[in-house]
Design a protein around this motif. Structure first.
Motif, PDB file in Angstrom:
ATOM      1  N   LEU A 179       0.870  -1.171   0.000  1.00  0.00           N
ATOM      2  CA  LEU A 179       0.000   0.000   0.000  1.00  0.00           C
ATOM      3  C   LEU A 179       0.913   1.229   0.000  1.00  0.00           C
ATOM      4  CD1 LEU A 179      -2.896   0.530   2.506  1.00  0.00           C
ATOM      5  CD2 LEU A 179      -1.073   2.200   2.381  1.00  0.00           C
ATOM      6  N   SER A 203      -5.249   9.922   4.003  1.00  0.00           N
ATOM      7  CA  SER A 203      -4.499  10.527   2.896  1.00  0.00           C
ATOM      8  C   SER A 203      -2.976  10.497   3.132  1.00  0.00           C
ATOM      9  CB  SER A 203      -4.979  11.960   2.637  1.00  0.00           C
ATOM     10  OG  SER A 203      -4.916  12.736   3.804  1.00  0.00           O
ATOM     11  N   LYS A 232      -1.339  11.753   6.114  1.00  0.00           N
ATOM     12  CA  LYS A 232      -0.844  12.842   6.958  1.00  0.00           C
ATOM     13  C   LYS A 232       0.005  12.315   8.123  1.00  0.00           C
ATOM     14  CE  LYS A 232      -5.038  14.362   7.937  1.00  0.00           C
ATOM     15  NZ  LYS A 232      -5.868  13.337   7.271  1.00  0.00           N
ATOM     16  N   SER A 233      -0.553  11.364   8.856  1.00  0.00           N
ATOM     17  CA  SER A 233       0.178  10.868  10.032  1.00  0.00           C
ATOM     18  C   SER A 233       1.437  10.117   9.623  1.00  0.00           C
ATOM     19  CB  SER A 233      -0.720   9.955  10.873  1.00  0.00           C
ATOM     20  OG  SER A 233      -1.774  10.697  11.426  1.00  0.00           O
TER      21      SER A 233
HETATM   22  N1  LIG Z   1       1.276   0.505   9.843  1.00  0.00           N
HETATM   23  C1  LIG Z   1       0.503   0.501   8.744  1.00  0.00           C
HETATM   24  N2  LIG Z   1       0.316  -0.648   8.034  1.00  0.00           N
HETATM   25  C2  LIG Z   1      -0.448  -0.673   6.925  1.00  0.00           C
HETATM   26  N3  LIG Z   1      -1.093   0.413   6.438  1.00  0.00           N
HETATM   27  C3  LIG Z   1      -0.958   1.588   7.107  1.00  0.00           C
HETATM   28  C4  LIG Z   1      -0.161   1.684   8.292  1.00  0.00           C
HETATM   29  N4  LIG Z   1      -0.220   2.975   8.740  1.00  0.00           N
HETATM   30  C5  LIG Z   1      -1.012   3.645   7.868  1.00  0.00           C
HETATM   31  N5  LIG Z   1      -1.457   2.806   6.888  1.00  0.00           N
HETATM   32  C6  LIG Z   1      -2.287   3.174   5.757  1.00  0.00           C
HETATM   33  O1  LIG Z   1      -1.678   4.262   5.096  1.00  0.00           O
HETATM   34  C7  LIG Z   1      -2.649   5.200   4.632  1.00  0.00           C
HETATM   35  C8  LIG Z   1      -2.374   6.555   5.236  1.00  0.00           C
HETATM   36  O2  LIG Z   1      -2.604   6.509   6.629  1.00  0.00           O
HETATM   37  P1  LIG Z   1      -2.375   7.768   7.591  1.00  0.00           P
HETATM   38  O3  LIG Z   1      -1.021   8.319   7.336  1.00  0.00           O
HETATM   39  O4  LIG Z   1      -2.679   7.337   8.974  1.00  0.00           O
HETATM   40  O5  LIG Z   1      -3.480   8.790   7.061  1.00  0.00           O
HETATM   41  P2  LIG Z   1      -4.136  10.082   7.787  1.00  0.00           P
HETATM   42  O6  LIG Z   1      -3.295  10.444   8.953  1.00  0.00           O
HETATM   43  O7  LIG Z   1      -4.165  11.126   6.711  1.00  0.00           O
HETATM   44  O8  LIG Z   1      -5.527   9.675   8.167  1.00  0.00           O
HETATM   45  C9  LIG Z   1      -4.006   4.613   5.010  1.00  0.00           C
HETATM   46  O9  LIG Z   1      -4.510   3.904   3.920  1.00  0.00           O
HETATM   47  C10 LIG Z   1      -3.663   3.685   6.157  1.00  0.00           C
HETATM   48  O10 LIG Z   1      -4.593   2.643   6.233  1.00  0.00           O
END
Ligand SMILES: Nc1ncnc2c1ncn2[C@@H]1O[C@H](COP(=O)(O)OP(=O)(O)O)[C@@H](O)[C@H]1O
Ligand SMILES: [Mg+2]
Length: 329
Positions: A36, A60, A62-63
């Motif tokens: 992903l 999207s 961000k984190s």
């Molecule tokens: N540790 C992880 N393993 C698999 N997928 C992840 C992990 N952390 C985030 N994702 C995926 O990465 C994408 C971005 O997540 P995230 O950065 O948390 O978005 P936001 O903070 O904008 O809501 C999402 O599709 C989330 O499901």
């Protein structure tokens, strides 16, 4: 206020996650695994004293960007430079001298504060870790920081559960300040708080920025939060920065259809003289993103080329936007 070289410079930042079913990992060849793309080729820089906001819907990326910048996640590709020095992830640890200079505030202050520690110890920990004070000076500094964030020095012996959500976020801010950082990543710092408390925390953040010359990366899905805080804004869609601009400009003259859709969704912000477009459709599955421009299935202006080709970022009045409309116009 802001001048010269950027304090933070991010280029080509990319992060994949292996999302194959765990039991398959051992038998699948690398090519067959499922990845992903959480963040793809993100580049931006933040000047000293500025607030740069990253906005975008949930999921999207961000984190993921925030965690890479503070060293909680290793990038799959790209580079992060802090005050000109590249952050190195090879040993899995960023140098302590550099690490002291940036901190992070999380969305949920209850989850980010150790419930078994007294507030004084929570705030003192970075002071001790970075060797900034010792003995009674540590406690004195913790008391001072409580005062700085609008709490009482006598709160030092209490536990996190004795405080309200807003007060807990103040404790998290005091802890972040304790290493005397220059740069703070604030990931949805007010999203878990009541609306009335949100403004108080944002005001505090702004006062602290002025007082200590702080630089912020402010992450929020809420444009009304960003509007009162940001100098510059980056708009993320499915892991890609689709637009960057000065805050004023983005709110008055968004260039990317997705930026416009986000603005139109907030009644107070909707651009006057333009018919509102509701946010329609859903973010696609990042494991299987649409070809071409990932926004094309939701875009009111979709063209044939959008289904085939990823648009390259084009220069705009105060930044850049990645949309085929800007090329064909
Ligand atoms: N540790 C992880 N393993 C698999 N997928 C992840 C992990 N952390 C985030 N994702 C995926 O990465 C994408 C971005 O997540 P995230 O950065 O948390 O978005 P936001 O903070 O904008 O809501 C999402 O599709 C989330 O499901
Ligand atoms: Mg997030």
């Amino acid at each position: 206020m802001a001048d010269g070289a950027p304090l933070l410079d991010v280029s080509g930042l990319t992060r994949y996650f292996d999302v194959s079913k765990p039991w398959l990992n051992r038998v699948l060849e690398r090519e067959q695994r499922q990845f992903l793309t959480a963040v793809a080729d993100a580049s931006f820089s933040i000047k000293r004293g500025e607030t740069f906001a990253l906005v975008g819907e949930s999921g999207s990326g961000k984190s993921t960007i925030a965690k890479m910048i503070v060293g909680l996640l290793t990038p799959s590709a790209g580079e992060i430079r802090f005050d000109g020095q590249p952050l190195r992830f090879d040993q899995g640890r960023i140098s302590r001298t550099l690490r002291r200079r940036f901190q992070m505030i999380f969305q949920d202050p209850f989850a980010s504060l150790n419930p078994r520690w007294r507030v004084g110890d929570i705030i003192a920990e970075p002071i001790r870790t970075f060797g900034l004070a010792s003995g009674p000076a540590v406690t004195a500094e913790a008391r001072r920081l409580l005062d700085v964030v609008g709490l009482s020095a006598t709160d030092i012996n209490k536990f996190p559960h004795e405080f309200s959500g807003g007060q807990r976020q103040r404790i998290a801010i005091a802890r972040a300040l304790s290493s005397k950082p220059e740069f703070i990543v604030c990931d949805e710092p007010t999203s878990a708080l009541d609306v009335s408390v949100q403004a108080q925390i944002l005001n505090l953040m702004r006062d602290l920025q002025d007082e200590f010359g702080l630089t912020y990366l402010l992450i929020s899905h809420d444009l009304s939060v960003v509007r009162h805080m940001a100098n510059r804004i980056g708009v993320l869609y499915l892991g890609r920065l689709v637009e960057q601009a000065d805050a004023k400009r983005l709110f008055t003259d968004p260039q990317h259809p997705y930026s416009r859709m986000l603005l139109d969704a907030v009644p107070d912000l909707a651009l006057s003289g333009r018919r509102r477009q509701p946010v329609t459709g859903e973010i696609p599955n990042p494991i299987d993103p649409p070809p071409g421009c990932a926004f094309h299935p939701r875009c009111p202006h979709v063209m044939e080329v959008c289904r085939r080709e990823l648009p390259a970022p084009r220069e705009t009045a105060t930044g850049a936007a990645a949309c085929h409309l800007l090329t064909t116009a």
